[in-house]
Write a protein that holds these residues in place. Sequence first.
Motif, mmCIF file in Angstrom:
data_model
loop_
_atom_site.group_PDB
_atom_site.id
_atom_site.type_symbol
_atom_site.label_atom_id
_atom_site.label_comp_id
_atom_site.label_asym_id
_atom_site.label_seq_id
_atom_site.Cartn_x
_atom_site.Cartn_y
_atom_site.Cartn_z
ATOM 1 N N LEU A 1 0.835 -1.208 0.000
ATOM 2 C CA LEU A 1 0.000 0.000 0.000
ATOM 3 C C LEU A 1 0.869 1.257 0.000
ATOM 4 N N ARG A 2 1.953 1.234 0.755
ATOM 5 C CA ARG A 2 2.866 2.380 0.750
ATOM 6 C C ARG A 2 3.421 2.595 -0.659
ATOM 7 N N SER A 3 3.858 1.532 -1.308
ATOM 8 C CA SER A 3 4.371 1.645 -2.679
ATOM 9 C C SER A 3 3.306 2.179 -3.628
ATOM 10 N N PHE A 4 2.079 1.681 -3.480
ATOM 11 C CA PHE A 4 0.978 2.151 -4.310
ATOM 12 C C PHE A 4 0.765 3.655 -4.139
ATOM 13 N N PHE A 5 0.691 4.121 -2.881
ATOM 14 C CA PHE A 5 0.419 5.543 -2.649
ATOM 15 C C PHE A 5 1.567 6.434 -3.109
ATOM 16 N N VAL A 6 2.797 5.997 -2.946
ATOM 17 C CA VAL A 6 3.941 6.772 -3.442
ATOM 18 C C VAL A 6 3.856 6.901 -4.960
ATOM 19 N N ALA A 7 3.587 5.796 -5.636
ATOM 20 C CA ALA A 7 3.478 5.824 -7.095
ATOM 21 C C ALA A 7 2.271 6.645 -7.543
ATOM 22 N N ALA A 8 1.167 6.527 -6.823
ATOM 23 C CA ALA A 8 -0.038 7.293 -7.187
ATOM 24 C C ALA A 8 0.217 8.786 -7.033
ATOM 25 N N ARG A 9 0.907 9.163 -5.978
ATOM 26 C CA ARG A 9 1.230 10.590 -5.791
ATOM 27 C C ARG A 9 2.143 11.093 -6.899
ATOM 28 N N GLY A 10 2.940 10.190 -7.447
ATOM 29 C CA GLY A 10 3.822 10.550 -8.550
ATOM 30 C C GLY A 10 3.134 10.506 -9.906
ATOM 31 N N GLY A 11 1.837 10.191 -9.911
ATOM 32 C CA GLY A 11 1.070 10.182 -11.154
ATOM 33 C C GLY A 11 1.289 8.953 -12.022
ATOM 34 N N ARG A 12 1.825 7.881 -11.454
ATOM 35 C CA ARG A 12 2.144 6.690 -12.244
ATOM 36 C C ARG A 12 0.956 5.787 -12.512
ATOM 37 N N PHE A 13 -0.123 5.916 -11.756
ATOM 38 C CA PHE A 13 -1.256 5.005 -11.898
ATOM 39 C C PHE A 13 -2.496 5.743 -12.352
#
Length: 88
Positions: free
Chosen positions: A53-65
């Motif tokens: 979940l941490r990896s998901f949120f970091v990537a989501a904040r970076g606009g990757r998803f």
Amino acid sequence: RNVLFGAFGAVDETAAAEIVRRHAGDLLAVVRRRMSAALVRRLDAEDVVQSALRSFFVAARGGRFVADRGGDLWRLLSTVTLNKLSKL
């Protein structure tokens, strides 16, 4: 654009809490089914889910998803979680 993500890919904190509430239990069940006995002895399934979940949120904040369709978010979360598990 998915309503969970605001401007510039930022994840709304309320939406983030809802993602965790809705999906953490199911992700935990997936991880528990897939963990080997050797891995269970040295790592807790909750740790895997939290890391995913941490990896998901970091990537989501970076606009990757981008998750535009109904099941996209679950597929994305489960993929991130299974990828995390496979790297352990």
